[in-house]
Write a protein that holds these residues in place. Structure first.
Motif, PDB file in Angstrom:
ATOM      1  N   ARG A 182      51.147  50.749  54.250  1.00 45.52           N
ATOM      2  CA  ARG A 182      51.519  51.452  55.469  1.00 45.52           C
ATOM      3  C   ARG A 182      52.055  52.846  55.122  1.00 45.52           C
ATOM      4  O   ARG A 182      52.775  53.027  54.141  1.00 45.52           O
ATOM      5  N   GLU A 183      51.693  53.813  55.961  1.00 47.96           N
ATOM      6  CA  GLU A 183      52.206  55.162  55.790  1.00 47.96           C
ATOM      7  C   GLU A 183      53.644  55.211  56.274  1.00 47.96           C
ATOM      8  O   GLU A 183      53.947  54.881  57.426  1.00 47.96           O
ATOM      9  N   ALA A 184      54.573  55.600  55.386  1.00 49.12           N
ATOM     10  CA  ALA A 184      55.989  55.588  55.737  1.00 49.12           C
ATOM     11  C   ALA A 184      56.727  56.661  54.948  1.00 49.12           C
ATOM     12  O   ALA A 184      56.297  57.067  53.872  1.00 49.12           O
ATOM     13  N   SER A 185      57.837  57.094  55.509  1.00 50.47           N
ATOM     14  CA  SER A 185      58.690  58.083  54.842  1.00 50.47           C
ATOM     15  C   SER A 185      59.733  57.346  54.012  1.00 50.47           C
ATOM     16  O   SER A 185      60.839  57.046  54.471  1.00 50.47           O
ATOM     17  N   ILE A 186      59.352  57.028  52.792  1.00 47.80           N
ATOM     18  CA  ILE A 186      60.236  56.331  51.865  1.00 47.80           C
ATOM     19  C   ILE A 186      60.401  57.196  50.632  1.00 47.80           C
ATOM     20  O   ILE A 186      59.425  57.670  50.054  1.00 47.80           O
ATOM     21  N   THR A 187      61.621  57.390  50.210  1.00 50.32           N
ATOM     22  CA  THR A 187      61.897  58.272  49.083  1.00 50.32           C
ATOM     23  C   THR A 187      61.482  57.624  47.774  1.00 50.32           C
ATOM     24  O   THR A 187      61.875  56.491  47.470  1.00 50.32           O
ATOM     25  N   CYS A 188      60.694  58.343  46.997  1.00 49.87           N
ATOM     26  CA  CYS A 188      60.242  57.865  45.683  1.00 49.87           C
ATOM     27  C   CYS A 188      61.394  57.935  44.687  1.00 49.87           C
ATOM     28  O   CYS A 188      62.123  58.924  44.628  1.00 49.87           O
ATOM     29  N   ASN A 189      61.558  56.880  43.883  1.00 57.39           N
ATOM     30  CA  ASN A 189      62.634  56.846  42.904  1.00 57.39           C
ATOM     31  C   ASN A 189      62.393  57.767  41.719  1.00 57.39           C
ATOM     32  O   ASN A 189      63.324  58.038  40.951  1.00 57.39           O
ATOM     33  N   VAL A 190      61.175  58.257  41.555  1.00 56.02           N
ATOM     34  CA  VAL A 190      60.859  59.127  40.417  1.00 56.02           C
ATOM     35  C   VAL A 190      60.974  60.595  40.793  1.00 56.02           C
ATOM     36  O   VAL A 190      61.642  61.378  40.110  1.00 56.02           O
ATOM     37  N   CYS A 191      60.330  60.986  41.884  1.00 58.69           N
ATOM     38  CA  CYS A 191      60.322  62.407  42.249  1.00 58.69           C
ATOM     39  C   CYS A 191      61.332  62.767  43.324  1.00 58.69           C
ATOM     40  O   CYS A 191      61.513  63.951  43.634  1.00 58.69           O
ATOM     41  N   ALA A 192      61.992  61.761  43.925  1.00 58.30           N
ATOM     42  CA  ALA A 192      63.025  61.974  44.942  1.00 58.30           C
ATOM     43  C   ALA A 192      62.471  62.639  46.194  1.00 58.30           C
ATOM     44  O   ALA A 192      63.199  63.313  46.916  1.00 58.30           O
ATOM     45  N   LEU A 193      61.170  62.468  46.483  1.00 63.61           N
ATOM     46  CA  LEU A 193      60.541  63.034  47.673  1.00 63.61           C
ATOM     47  C   LEU A 193      59.957  61.915  48.520  1.00 63.61           C
ATOM     48  O   LEU A 193      59.628  60.831  48.010  1.00 63.61           O
ATOM     49  N   ASP A 194      59.804  62.178  49.824  1.00 63.63           N
ATOM     50  CA  ASP A 194      59.240  61.182  50.731  1.00 63.63           C
ATOM     51  C   ASP A 194      57.909  61.670  51.284  1.00 63.63           C
ATOM     52  O   ASP A 194      57.714  61.772  52.494  1.00 63.63           O
ATOM     53  N   GLU A 195      56.984  61.973  50.393  1.00 60.28           N
ATOM     54  CA  GLU A 195      55.671  62.468  50.777  1.00 60.28           C
ATOM     55  C   GLU A 195      54.856  61.346  51.423  1.00 60.28           C
ATOM     56  O   GLU A 195      54.604  60.302  50.814  1.00 60.28           O
ATOM     57  N   ARG A 196      54.405  61.571  52.652  1.00 55.97           N
ATOM     58  CA  ARG A 196      53.636  60.562  53.364  1.00 55.97           C
ATOM     59  C   ARG A 196      52.203  60.444  52.855  1.00 55.97           C
ATOM     60  O   ARG A 196      51.560  59.408  53.010  1.00 55.97           O
ATOM     61  N   ARG A 197      51.682  61.495  52.280  1.00 56.52           N
ATOM     62  CA  ARG A 197      50.256  61.522  51.969  1.00 56.52           C
ATOM     63  C   ARG A 197      49.910  60.835  50.648  1.00 56.52           C
ATOM     64  O   ARG A 197      48.752  60.782  50.270  1.00 56.52           O
ATOM     65  N   TYR A 198      50.904  60.322  49.921  1.00 55.52           N
ATOM     66  CA  TYR A 198      50.654  59.673  48.644  1.00 55.52           C
ATOM     67  C   TYR A 198      50.760  58.157  48.783  1.00 55.52           C
ATOM     68  O   TYR A 198      51.545  57.636  49.597  1.00 55.52           O
ATOM     69  N   PHE A 199      49.971  57.438  47.981  1.00 54.15           N
ATOM     70  CA  PHE A 199      50.052  55.977  47.966  1.00 54.15           C
ATOM     71  C   PHE A 199      51.435  55.548  47.473  1.00 54.15           C
ATOM     72  O   PHE A 199      51.969  56.116  46.515  1.00 54.15           O
ATOM     73  N   LEU A 200      51.979  54.501  48.103  1.00 49.80           N
ATOM     74  CA  LEU A 200      53.278  53.973  47.712  1.00 49.80           C
ATOM     75  C   LEU A 200      53.107  52.615  47.042  1.00 49.80           C
ATOM     76  O   LEU A 200      52.288  51.786  47.470  1.00 49.80           O
TER      77      LEU A 200
END
Length: 602
Positions: free
Chosen positions: A188-206
């Motif tokens: 699912r597309e969601a605004s979740i902060t990545c633990n590595v880059c500290a960004l919540d990019e929606r366009r990347y696979f989570l």
């Protein structure tokens, strides 16, 4: 049966848009619902940049035999999806002919069928998306790269390139170096902060961990562990978190959240960086150094010492002697062969057999150098005419050159001596390289827009490399004192240039002598091409050789191109003995010569 059949379901949408593909509102359109193919194809770039998003529908035309192939397509026309030639025995679609022959796009029927049940996106079918304009190329959510051919869902704004769609799906990833548990794809597309880059990019696979609170982008899973960047002298290692304190990124100078990942110095010198900042292509050379031994940097001298004060420099065939240069006369026209600046009141190495001269500082330049604005190592080279990648000045003196394949980065020795932060004497704050890569701003002194520059972290002051590296003191032939460069950002006073007799403003930077009340424009004193050394030959496009002469005659040369008296300190002599006053006139005349020569040949 008519060989040309317009099928109702086969509509193609041609979008003229101003914004990049990442603007979601431009693509969630009802026009895309029934269309098997989406084509981003701006027919008029000027209209694209001026107008807002508009769209119009154009049907695909079906051709089912080879009889009409020559009528509707050129020879060796290829399918835009699979890139194979159109077969006479296989039907194909093409864009309606009102777009013209040049803009016509062809597709095999089987190549544009929507893809259903893609493991990464099972909700809706994916349509073929073709882009014919570089700025409109879309970013694949899987590999995070811009591609020309993609599969797209207009409802969810989901995009995946053809290569990633054809690969086996990676629904789970086991990468112990990044996380100890198995990572699962989050569909699912969601605004979740990545633990590595500290960004919540929606366009990347989570990918998430079901056993602990860990979320990571697919792009960040395989980020390197040990790297070397141009902004720091030591290697950096990845850290999943930092000790509680105020951390600031050494690249963008913004705050670093200690609860997320980043890179820190392996030597413990309190240098940290955001993951994305450290891995940017303008900062990192793309090499993983985890298993590589640490390079011991050795400052290799560019000369061999023969005796006390006598050296053999690698750039010159004769031996050189160290002595104090005392003569102050500008008429002597002594210039350092490394930096091209005049020589006066400084220690120099002078050739014992000819007029080759080097400043002592330039004679000790290292053969290899690392610079903050380029991720690769630079090597000192001699005998090339080049344009400096930082200040854009033309020069034929020494250069630091990148030897990587397809990398034409070069610095003159003046720009190569700059570092970050820059503490310039006429600005009260420290200056840093821009944190927004690729952006341009107007220099506060020369008022020219520049990408390679220094920005002030506390005010709006901007300094390009050209203005940052101009000499602070320079000799004027009609003054016994050295002129000093002066600049005041808020000054309203005006002066008169002693050379061109035009107004000159302190807020634009001037050279002045306070004792003799002499003021000059920067260009009036330094000239347009102050880093071009006379007495050498230069080769321009086409192999034409030009001689560089000093313009020191009582009667000035007349330029062959502009028919004006040459005002610069140097001129360029062609093979037919004609003179050009500048590089601009030289290239204009050479371009006209090539054009006339080709016209006569045709």
């Amino acid at each position: 049966m008519d060989p040309l059949k317009i099928e109702n379901a086969a509509n193609i949408t041609v979008c003229r848009l101003r914004h990049d593909f990442d603007q979601k509102e431009d693509f969630r359109s009802e026009h895309f619902k029934d269309s098997p193919v989406l084509v981003l194809y701006p027919l008029d770039e000027r209209k694209v940049l001026r107008s807002t998003h508009t769209s119009s529908s154009h049907p695909l035309v079906w051709c089912n035999n080879g009889e009409n192939k020559d009528k509707y397509c050129k020879r060796e026309s290829r399918c835009r999806v699979c890139s194979y030639l159109l077969d006479d025995d296989i039907g194909y679609y093409f864009l309606r002919e009102d777009l013209g022959q040049k803009e016509r796009i062809f597709f095999h029927k089987e190549c544009i069928e929507p893809i259903t049940n893609n493991p990464y996106h099972r909700k809706h079918p994916l349509q073929v998306l073709v882009s014919d304009y570089l700025k409109l190329n879309t970013i694949c959510y899987c590999c995070c790269r811009r591609k020309e051919l993609n599969f797209y869902c207009s409802i969810c704004n989901f995009c995946i390139c053809a290569n990633c769609e054809a690969k086996p799906p990676l629904l789970t990833i086991d990468h112990k170096k990044r996380h100890e548990h198995m990572l699962s794809y989050f569909p699912r597309e969601a605004s979740i902060t990545c633990n590595v880059c500290a960004l919540d990019e929606r366009r990347y696979f989570l990918y998430i961990c079901h056993q602990c609170d860990f979320v990571v982008h697919k792009e960040c899973i395989y980020s390197p562990c040990i790297i070397k960047i141009s902004r720091h002298q030591h290697r950096l290692s990845f850290a999943s978190s930092f000790l509680p304190r105020k951390w600031f990124c050494g690249v963008c100078r913004k705050k670093v959240d200690e609860n997320y990942g980043g890179y820190s110095c392996v030597k413990g010198c309190y240098y940290v960086s955001h993951s994305r900042c450290a891995l940017h292509k303008d900062v990192w050379d793309g090499k993983e150094l985890e298993e590589e031994p640490d390079e011991i940097y050795k400052d290799i001298l560019p000369f061999k010492e023969i005796a006390g004060g006598i050296i053999q420099h690698f750039s010159h065939k004769h031996q050189m002697r160290l002595h104090k240069y005392i003569d102050k006369k500008i008429e002597d026209n002594k210039h350092c062969q490394a930096c091209a600046l005049p020589v006066y009141n400084c220690d120099i190495f002078s050739c014992m057999e000819c007029e080759f001269i080097l400043h002592t500082v330039c004679a000790n330049l290292s053969l290899q150098k690392e610079h903050v604005i380029h991720p690769h190592a630079l090597f000192l080279q001699v005998g090339h005419m080049f344009s400096c990648s930082a200040c854009q000045r033309q020069s034929n003196s020494f250069t630091y050159m990148c030897l990587m394949t397809n990398c034409n980065f070069r610095l003159d020795v003046i720009c190569a001596s700059t570092s970050e932060p820059l503490n310039h004497h006429f600005h009260p704050h420290l200056l840093f390289l821009p944190s927004d890569f690729g952006s341009t701003r107007i220099c506060s002194i020369c008022k020219v827009r520049s990408q390679t520059r220094f920005d002030c972290g506390k005010c709006d002051f901007v300094l390009c490399f050209y203005c940052a590296t101009i000499p602070m003191k320079f000799r004027y032939k009609h003054d016994e004192h050295l002129l000093t460069f002066s600049y005041e950002q808020d000054a309203s006073s005006e002066h008169w240039c002693d050379v061109c007799e035009r107004k000159i403003y302190l807020k634009n930077g001037i050279y002045m002598c306070s004792e003799c009340d002499i003021t000059l424009h920067i260009q009036c004193l330094l000239g347009k091409e102050m880093y071009m050394l006379p007495g050498k030959e230069m080769i321009i496009y086409g192999g034409e050789e030009k001689d560089i002469l000093r313009s020191n005659r009582l009667t000035r040369y007349i330029c062959k191109k502009c028919n004006k008296r040459c005002q610069n300190g140097i001129v360029y002599k062609n093979s037919d003995e004609t003179i050009c006053c500048s590089m601009e006139c030289l290239y204009q005349m050479f371009s006209s010569y090539i054009f006339n020569k080709r016209s006569i040949t045709l």
